[in-house]
Design a protein around this motif. Sequence first.
Motif, PDB file in Angstrom:
ATOM      1  N   GLN A 137      -0.716 -10.557 -12.686  1.00  0.00           N
ATOM      2  CA  GLN A 137      -0.413 -11.825 -11.724  1.00  0.00           C
ATOM      3  C   GLN A 137      -1.327 -12.046 -10.816  1.00  0.00           C
ATOM      4  OE1 GLN A 137       3.719 -14.072 -10.537  1.00  0.00           O
ATOM      5  NE2 GLN A 137       2.589 -13.581  -8.468  1.00  0.00           N
ATOM      6  N   GLY A 138      -1.590 -11.994  -9.644  1.00  0.00           N
ATOM      7  CA  GLY A 138      -2.839 -11.370  -9.104  1.00  0.00           C
ATOM      8  C   GLY A 138      -3.934 -11.339  -9.404  1.00  0.00           C
ATOM      9  N   LEU A 139      -4.389 -10.631 -10.405  1.00  0.00           N
ATOM     10  CA  LEU A 139      -5.800 -10.418 -10.787  1.00  0.00           C
ATOM     11  C   LEU A 139      -6.018 -11.546 -12.248  1.00  0.00           C
ATOM     12  CD1 LEU A 139      -5.397  -6.764 -11.421  1.00  0.00           C
ATOM     13  CD2 LEU A 139      -6.045  -7.601  -9.965  1.00  0.00           C
ATOM     14  N   SER A 140      -5.048 -12.053 -13.180  1.00  0.00           N
ATOM     15  CA  SER A 140      -4.902 -13.140 -14.138  1.00  0.00           C
ATOM     16  C   SER A 140      -5.675 -14.035 -13.206  1.00  0.00           C
ATOM     17  CB  SER A 140      -3.782 -12.568 -14.827  1.00  0.00           C
ATOM     18  OG  SER A 140      -3.231 -11.571 -15.848  1.00  0.00           O
ATOM     19  N   GLU A 141      -4.581 -13.894 -12.713  1.00  0.00           N
ATOM     20  CA  GLU A 141      -4.833 -15.431 -11.546  1.00  0.00           C
ATOM     21  C   GLU A 141      -6.741 -15.097 -11.178  1.00  0.00           C
ATOM     22  OE1 GLU A 141      -2.221 -16.576  -8.430  1.00  0.00           O
ATOM     23  OE2 GLU A 141      -0.223 -16.836  -9.736  1.00  0.00           O
ATOM     24  N   ALA A 142      -6.912 -14.730 -10.557  1.00  0.00           N
ATOM     25  CA  ALA A 142      -8.738 -14.520 -10.576  1.00  0.00           C
ATOM     26  C   ALA A 142      -9.450 -14.345 -11.386  1.00  0.00           C
ATOM     27  CB  ALA A 142      -9.055 -12.380  -9.376  1.00  0.00           C
ATOM     28  N   ALA A 143      -9.037 -13.555 -13.365  1.00  0.00           N
ATOM     29  CA  ALA A 143      -9.610 -13.609 -14.552  1.00  0.00           C
ATOM     30  C   ALA A 143      -9.758 -15.270 -14.487  1.00  0.00           C
ATOM     31  CB  ALA A 143      -9.602 -11.983 -14.572  1.00  0.00           C
ATOM     32  N   GLU A 144      -8.420 -15.676 -14.819  1.00  0.00           N
ATOM     33  CA  GLU A 144      -8.215 -17.197 -15.233  1.00  0.00           C
ATOM     34  C   GLU A 144      -8.120 -16.307 -16.123  1.00  0.00           C
ATOM     35  OE1 GLU A 144     -11.261 -19.406 -14.375  1.00  0.00           O
ATOM     36  OE2 GLU A 144     -10.524 -19.956 -13.015  1.00  0.00           O
ATOM     37  N   SER A 145      -7.134 -15.470 -16.622  1.00  0.00           N
ATOM     38  CA  SER A 145      -7.033 -15.367 -18.889  1.00  0.00           C
ATOM     39  C   SER A 145      -5.911 -13.727 -17.812  1.00  0.00           C
ATOM     40  CB  SER A 145      -8.327 -14.602 -18.878  1.00  0.00           C
ATOM     41  OG  SER A 145      -8.909 -13.682 -18.155  1.00  0.00           O
ATOM     42  N   LYS A 146      -4.908 -13.700 -18.888  1.00  0.00           N
ATOM     43  CA  LYS A 146      -4.353 -12.493 -19.212  1.00  0.00           C
ATOM     44  C   LYS A 146      -4.843 -11.043 -18.604  1.00  0.00           C
ATOM     45  CE  LYS A 146      -0.621 -10.524 -19.026  1.00  0.00           C
ATOM     46  NZ  LYS A 146       0.954 -10.377 -18.241  1.00  0.00           N
ATOM     47  N   VAL A 147      -4.513 -10.210 -17.389  1.00  0.00           N
ATOM     48  CA  VAL A 147      -5.476  -8.848 -17.541  1.00  0.00           C
ATOM     49  C   VAL A 147      -3.789  -7.756 -17.613  1.00  0.00           C
ATOM     50  CG1 VAL A 147      -6.257  -7.318 -15.698  1.00  0.00           C
ATOM     51  CG2 VAL A 147      -6.887  -9.524 -15.949  1.00  0.00           C
ATOM     52  N   THR A 148      -4.526  -7.166 -17.773  1.00  0.00           N
ATOM     53  CA  THR A 148      -3.038  -5.412 -17.930  1.00  0.00           C
ATOM     54  C   THR A 148      -4.142  -4.175 -17.028  1.00  0.00           C
ATOM     55  OG1 THR A 148      -2.237  -7.067 -20.166  1.00  0.00           O
ATOM     56  CG2 THR A 148      -1.777  -4.409 -19.959  1.00  0.00           C
ATOM     57  N   ILE A 149      -3.412  -4.042 -17.087  1.00  0.00           N
ATOM     58  CA  ILE A 149      -4.159  -2.777 -16.149  1.00  0.00           C
ATOM     59  C   ILE A 149      -2.694  -1.256 -16.644  1.00  0.00           C
ATOM     60  CG2 ILE A 149      -4.545  -3.929 -14.297  1.00  0.00           C
ATOM     61  CD1 ILE A 149      -1.705  -2.997 -12.412  1.00  0.00           C
ATOM     62  N   SER A 150      -3.576   0.052 -15.671  1.00  0.00           N
ATOM     63  CA  SER A 150      -3.077   1.140 -16.352  1.00  0.00           C
ATOM     64  C   SER A 150      -2.808   1.698 -15.889  1.00  0.00           C
ATOM     65  CB  SER A 150      -3.485   1.954 -16.655  1.00  0.00           C
ATOM     66  OG  SER A 150      -3.683   2.016 -18.182  1.00  0.00           O
ATOM     67  N   PHE A 151      -1.321   1.751 -14.612  1.00  0.00           N
ATOM     68  CA  PHE A 151      -1.170   1.862 -13.150  1.00  0.00           C
ATOM     69  C   PHE A 151      -0.190   3.384 -13.526  1.00  0.00           C
ATOM     70  CE2 PHE A 151       2.324   1.189 -10.350  1.00  0.00           C
ATOM     71  CZ  PHE A 151       1.532   1.164  -8.847  1.00  0.00           C
ATOM     72  N   THR A 152      -0.043   4.354 -12.347  1.00  0.00           N
ATOM     73  CA  THR A 152       0.912   5.011 -12.129  1.00  0.00           C
ATOM     74  C   THR A 152       0.975   5.409 -10.218  1.00  0.00           C
ATOM     75  OG1 THR A 152       0.062   6.473 -13.968  1.00  0.00           O
ATOM     76  CG2 THR A 152       0.932   7.927 -12.864  1.00  0.00           C
ATOM     77  N   PRO A 153       2.233   5.618 -10.095  1.00  0.00           N
ATOM     78  CA  PRO A 153       2.697   5.687  -8.835  1.00  0.00           C
ATOM     79  C   PRO A 153       2.554   6.971  -8.601  1.00  0.00           C
ATOM     80  CG  PRO A 153       4.205   4.396  -9.503  1.00  0.00           C
ATOM     81  CD  PRO A 153       3.437   4.298 -10.788  1.00  0.00           C
ATOM     82  N   ASN A 154       2.762   7.688  -7.536  1.00  0.00           N
ATOM     83  CA  ASN A 154       3.119   8.673  -6.955  1.00  0.00           C
ATOM     84  C   ASN A 154       3.507   8.984  -5.277  1.00  0.00           C
ATOM     85  OD1 ASN A 154       1.838  10.914  -9.522  1.00  0.00           O
ATOM     86  ND2 ASN A 154       0.170   9.375  -8.220  1.00  0.00           N
ATOM     87  N   LEU A 155       4.686   9.293  -5.509  1.00  0.00           N
ATOM     88  CA  LEU A 155       5.568   9.843  -4.038  1.00  0.00           C
ATOM     89  C   LEU A 155       4.714  11.406  -3.982  1.00  0.00           C
ATOM     90  CD1 LEU A 155       7.570   9.101  -2.349  1.00  0.00           C
ATOM     91  CD2 LEU A 155       9.120   9.545  -3.716  1.00  0.00           C
ATOM     92  N   ILE A 156       4.308  11.114  -2.526  1.00  0.00           N
ATOM     93  CA  ILE A 156       4.046  11.853  -1.591  1.00  0.00           C
ATOM     94  C   ILE A 156       4.658  12.037  -0.173  1.00  0.00           C
ATOM     95  CG2 ILE A 156       2.000  12.640  -0.118  1.00  0.00           C
ATOM     96  CD1 ILE A 156       0.907  12.496  -2.841  1.00  0.00           C
ATOM     97  N   CYS A 157       4.692  14.149   0.005  1.00  0.00           N
ATOM     98  CA  CYS A 157       5.461  13.719   1.456  1.00  0.00           C
ATOM     99  C   CYS A 157       5.095  14.012   2.701  1.00  0.00           C
ATOM    100  CB  CYS A 157       6.028  16.168   1.087  1.00  0.00           C
ATOM    101  SG  CYS A 157       7.250  16.334   1.739  1.00  0.00           S
ATOM    102  N   MET A 158       4.688  12.561   2.519  1.00  0.00           N
ATOM    103  CA  MET A 158       4.736  11.648   4.731  1.00  0.00           C
ATOM    104  C   MET A 158       5.696  10.984   4.321  1.00  0.00           C
ATOM    105  SD  MET A 158       0.284  10.361   3.763  1.00  0.00           S
ATOM    106  CE  MET A 158       0.412   9.161   2.235  1.00  0.00           C
ATOM    107  N   LYS A 159       5.372  10.502   5.738  1.00  0.00           N
ATOM    108  CA  LYS A 159       6.516   9.808   5.955  1.00  0.00           C
ATOM    109  C   LYS A 159       6.062   8.624   5.633  1.00  0.00           C
ATOM    110  CE  LYS A 159       6.998  10.588   9.969  1.00  0.00           C
ATOM    111  NZ  LYS A 159       7.480  10.073  12.126  1.00  0.00           N
ATOM    112  N   ARG A 160       4.539   8.289   5.788  1.00  0.00           N
ATOM    113  CA  ARG A 160       3.755   6.620   5.480  1.00  0.00           C
ATOM    114  C   ARG A 160       2.411   6.887   5.089  1.00  0.00           C
ATOM    115  NH1 ARG A 160       5.396   4.165  10.544  1.00  0.00           N
ATOM    116  NH2 ARG A 160       4.528   2.327  10.611  1.00  0.00           N
ATOM    117  N   GLY A 161       1.747   5.383   4.545  1.00  0.00           N
ATOM    118  CA  GLY A 161       0.541   6.223   3.978  1.00  0.00           C
ATOM    119  C   GLY A 161       0.538   5.725   2.602  1.00  0.00           C
TER     120      GLY A 161
END
Length: 406
Positions: A265-289
């Motif tokens: 949503q944010g990137l599409s508004e910046a581009a004034e066109s539809k933006v689709t991303i490849s996104f992979t989240p990962n969990l790390i064994c740390m409390k925060r960051g």
Amino acid sequence: MGSTALGGGAPARVGLAPKVGSSSVRVRASVASSPQKQHSPNTSGVKSGEEVRIAVLGASGYTGAEIVRLLANHPQFRIKVMTADRKAGEQFGSVFPHLITQDLPNLVAVKDADFSNVDAVFCCLPHGTTQEIIKGLPQELKIVDLSADFRLRDIDEYAEWYGHSHRAPELQQEAVYGLTEVLRDEIRNARLVANPGCYPTSVQLPLVPLIKAKLIKVSNIIIDAKSGVSGAGRGAKEANLYTEIAEGIHAYGIKGHRHVPEIEQGLSEAAESKVTISFTPNLICMKRGMQSTMFVEMAPGVTANDLYQHLKSTYEGEEFVKLLNGSSIPHTRHVVGSNYCFMNVFEDRIPGRAIIISVIDNLVKGASGSESCAAPIVEEISTGSSDNSDFVGLLQGRDLLISHAQ
């Protein structure tokens, strides 16, 4: 081509915060990144001695505790109401002992909360629970919602990603997305602010300016992101037990993480066109960051140095977004407990591509620290002033220390 970074210098020092002006801000033993500039409470947009009265809903979670820490230490905020249904009747210091010395009200259930003596509300309740609650709050209250319930402007897209229909579509129309560095003016006039998610904050801060300037192509953006376990919340979950996550890295939400539509949503508004991303989240064994590594293709004739210089000039006046120099690589340990976003740009070994690394504390800049988005609207309660730069800094925790006791 080797992987090199743009710009010598070291990240901001981590240490004890000094006194502010002629009077010291009340703090409790902890550490934080020292800001470049210090401000007296009297330099903020709030009139001296004037009090802003706050309610924190869902105060017993990690995000709620961070907000309480920031607000309780601020010289002109007074927390009047704190809710936590499962902890109702308890003292906040018994839930989070590192804040035991603060003068705070006891926790109450949401249904028992009295908003008659409150100016603004920070809502830290779980996703899917806030729409009806906020709909029932008094209309005169300024509200910042830290759940995902008002981040997506398209209510049909919300239903698709969150599995149920939007329960307050009329409020969604007035909600303003609270990415402070990008939408500060819009936030100033808002009654309801949707606080950004942690991954979207770490991704949009570097990418939005580059897309607006047409320095990178919007196709083939790849994002590899990693978060500490506190990003999953404080609720008991078997998958988050120490024995389940220790000594490993865990990818999750590979095809369907709920922050994807928010980022797009944010990137599409910046581009004034539809933006689709490849996104992979990962969990790390740390409390925060949190670290987001972004792989982008540059526009023809654009160099990695061009990306760096544009980001540097964009955020030159922003206290909490810093471009590192030379080959300095942003590390989460340099921002833990602070409201900073550190980033740097690197040339990729593949010609025409660049790698951008952005790090934040997922609980501060990625959540409670971004409550600074409320600064413009809360400020109106006291002054109506249009210059909120110092006020934003104080609310973001410029002069505060943070405890790692939790």
